[in-house]
Write an enzyme that holds these catalytic residues in place. Structure first.
Site, PDB file in Angstrom:
ATOM      1  N   HIS A  68       0.819  -1.210   0.000  1.00  0.00           N
ATOM      2  CA  HIS A  68       0.000   0.000   0.000  1.00  0.00           C
ATOM      3  C   HIS A  68       0.851   1.258   0.000  1.00  0.00           C
ATOM      4  CE1 HIS A  68       0.770   1.034   4.243  1.00  0.00           C
ATOM      5  NE2 HIS A  68       0.651  -0.252   4.527  1.00  0.00           N
TER       6      HIS A  68
ATOM      7  N   SER B 120       1.454   4.155  -5.064  1.00  0.00           N
ATOM      8  CA  SER B 120       2.049   5.386  -4.562  1.00  0.00           C
ATOM      9  C   SER B 120       3.395   5.133  -3.879  1.00  0.00           C
ATOM     10  CB  SER B 120       1.057   6.072  -3.619  1.00  0.00           C
ATOM     11  OG  SER B 120       1.452   7.379  -3.305  1.00  0.00           O
TER      12      SER B 120
ATOM     13  N   ASP C 115      -5.329  12.805 -11.114  1.00  0.00           N
ATOM     14  CA  ASP C 115      -4.509  12.740  -9.896  1.00  0.00           C
ATOM     15  C   ASP C 115      -3.889  14.110  -9.637  1.00  0.00           C
ATOM     16  OD1 ASP C 115      -2.661  12.209  -7.866  1.00  0.00           O
ATOM     17  OD2 ASP C 115      -2.291  10.183  -8.599  1.00  0.00           O
TER      18      ASP C 115
ATOM     19  N   HIS D 110      -5.931   9.880  -7.360  1.00  0.00           N
ATOM     20  CA  HIS D 110      -4.897   9.109  -6.685  1.00  0.00           C
ATOM     21  C   HIS D 110      -5.458   7.871  -5.970  1.00  0.00           C
ATOM     22  CE1 HIS D 110      -0.788   8.788  -5.293  1.00  0.00           C
ATOM     23  NE2 HIS D 110      -1.197   8.607  -4.056  1.00  0.00           N
TER      24      HIS D 110
END
Length: 468
Positions: free
Chosen positions: A195, A269, A416, A444
């Site tokens: 994540h 990310s 984003d 995002h």
């Protein structure tokens, strides 16, 4: 009509600049005030003054206290030789963050500010190495050293949540969500989901994993981790949350513990940086790399990489809102801690209030991930991974391009506002074989959250693609 729109856009930019200047000047002043408040609060609650990165305190290497050695061309600092940190793992943005006024003053160098009076993290000379006192204190805490004035950090600290969910009993390994083949058979390969910043494994387990087909599961184990300092993983107060520490914890908790063989990586990310570092460390085992909104900002010649990335991620603007949030998180150590106390320390109350407000109709996995971290974890991870990766990610991309043959796929949302699409195209410029897919109308988060079924299907196609 076009001229009118252009004029309005220009006026909006000017207004945004003006309002941002005033707001962040006030936040600079508030940061100085909060610095004193937290020094008193820490002393009252923990019986010791706690150095922060905006202080002017620095410590020089001394025998028996701080040991500096050369290993593989890098400087390593240790306290009583018990705990070590590679100095190149520490981003200078921790302690060099110019105030708005000093940034706008033409005669003021970038490092002269309320946040850089510490004198720097490392000043190398023939006789000594000067290390910021906050780093020294954290190393002392890790080594279990206390000398009256400086005591090891209690964990959790008074300003952190004390619930069992935020403080797991097993402090040596990350929380790992594992799903094996439905029939209990042996897996041919594995998939590791990582994540992003202030998130958790729920970002994957509540979205993509439920939509992975039975056929794909029959051949694979699926792993989703809570990174160090987030979710249900340990949140040590004596960690600097460097790239090296994050990667080593993933190795210990997943790769070594579950004897992972050939594996695919899917990362969002900030997790993209960790994914690339893992791929470089296990080049023969990686079957594919899928990056979602990678935070890669090529550094122009003549600029300091860490400072360039800091300004790209956190431009100190009040609009868009996500840029304002990133700016507060990146630039203000004590203001960020205040936000963490209000939200993270009381996360159970916020989660309950949200469930009651929505009549228990909305799942709260995004809130769970957002609230379940500590300030020291988010602060150091933000600076040492995102900002501090400015040079490291270049090397990782070169290794992936030259030494790995696995496929590389990159997803990015066209809307984003935190990380522009240019970040993904910049990765492609370093790895020409990378396939960039820009998804219209996604930002995002919704690049995954609102298209989990499609993404699961696309990931299965990537995993099934054989590459020689």
């Amino acid at each position: 009509m076009a001229a009118a729109r252009s004029a309005l856009a220009s006026a909006g930019c000017v207004a945004n600049e003006a309002v941002s200047f005033v707001v962040f000047v006030l936040l600079d002043a508030l940061e100085v005030l909060l610095c004193g408040v937290y020094k008193v609060a820490d002393y009252v609650a923990e019986g010791a003054w706690r150095p922060c990165y905006c202080s002017s305190s620095a410590e020089a290497a001394a025998p028996g206290k701080i040991v500096v050695s050369e290993r593989g061309g890098s400087k390593v600092v240790s306290v009583l030789s018990n705990t070590k940190v590679h100095l190149e793992d520490i981003s200078d943005t921790l302690y060099t963050r110019p105030s708005v006024l000093s940034s706008t003053a033409a005669t003021s160098p970038p490092s002269s500010s309320y946040s850089s009076r510490c004198g720097g993290n490392v000043r190398a000379s023939a006789s000594a190495v000067t290390v910021h006192s906050a780093i020294v204190q954290i190393l002392r805490g890790k080594a279990g050293v206390g000398d009256g004035e400086h005591k090891p950090y209690p964990s959790p600290r008074w300003s952190d949540c004390h619930c069992a969910n935020c403080n797991p009993a097993d402090t040596d390994r990350l929380f790992v969500h594992v799903e094996g083949p439905p029939d209990g058979g042996a897996a041919e390969e594995d998939v590791l989901f990582i994540h992003g910043f202030i998130s958790s494994s729920g970002f994957w387990t509540e979205t993509v994993l439920p939509h992975v087909s039975r056929e794909a599961r029959a051949r694979r184990r699926l792993f989703a981790v809570d990174l160090l300092g987030f979710g249900r993983s340990p949140k040590p107060a004596d960690s600097l949350y460097t790239l090296r520490e994050h990667v080593e914890m993933i190795e210990r908790s997943v790769i070594e513990r579950y004897k992972v063989g050939p594996f695919h990586i899917v990362a969002h990310s900030l997790g993209s940086i960790l994914a690339l570092a893992l791929a470089v460390k296990y080049p023969a085992a990686v079957r594919s790399i899928t990056l979602v909104a990678p935070p890669y900002f090529p550094v122009p010649k003549g600029e300091t990489g860490t400072q360039h990335v800091l300004r790209a991620v956190a431009p100190r603007r009040v609009w868009p809102a996500i840029a304002f949030g990133a700016s507060v998180a990146c630039w203000y150590e004590h203001l960020g801690r205040t936000v963490s106390i209000l939200l993270c320390k009381n996360h159970r109350l916020w989660e309950l209030a949200f469930r009651v407000f929505t009549l228990y109709r909305v799942r709260t996995y995004l809130m769970d991930g957002f609230f379940c971290h500590t300030h020291i974890a988010s602060w150091h991870t933000l600076h040492n991974i995102i900002c501090g990766s400015a040079g490291k990610i270049e090397q990782c991309l070169e290794v992936v391009r030259e030494q790995l043959t696995c496929g590389v796929t990159i997803y990015h949302g066209s809307d984003d506002e935190l990380l522009p699409v240019s970040c993904s195209y910049a990765v492609q410029s370093k790895i020409p074989r990378a396939n960039v897919k820009v998804i219209d109308g996604r930002d995002h988060v919704t690049i995954v959250v609102r298209r989990q079924k499609e993404l699961a299907r696309e990931l299965e196609e990537i995993w099934d693609t054989k590459r020689t």
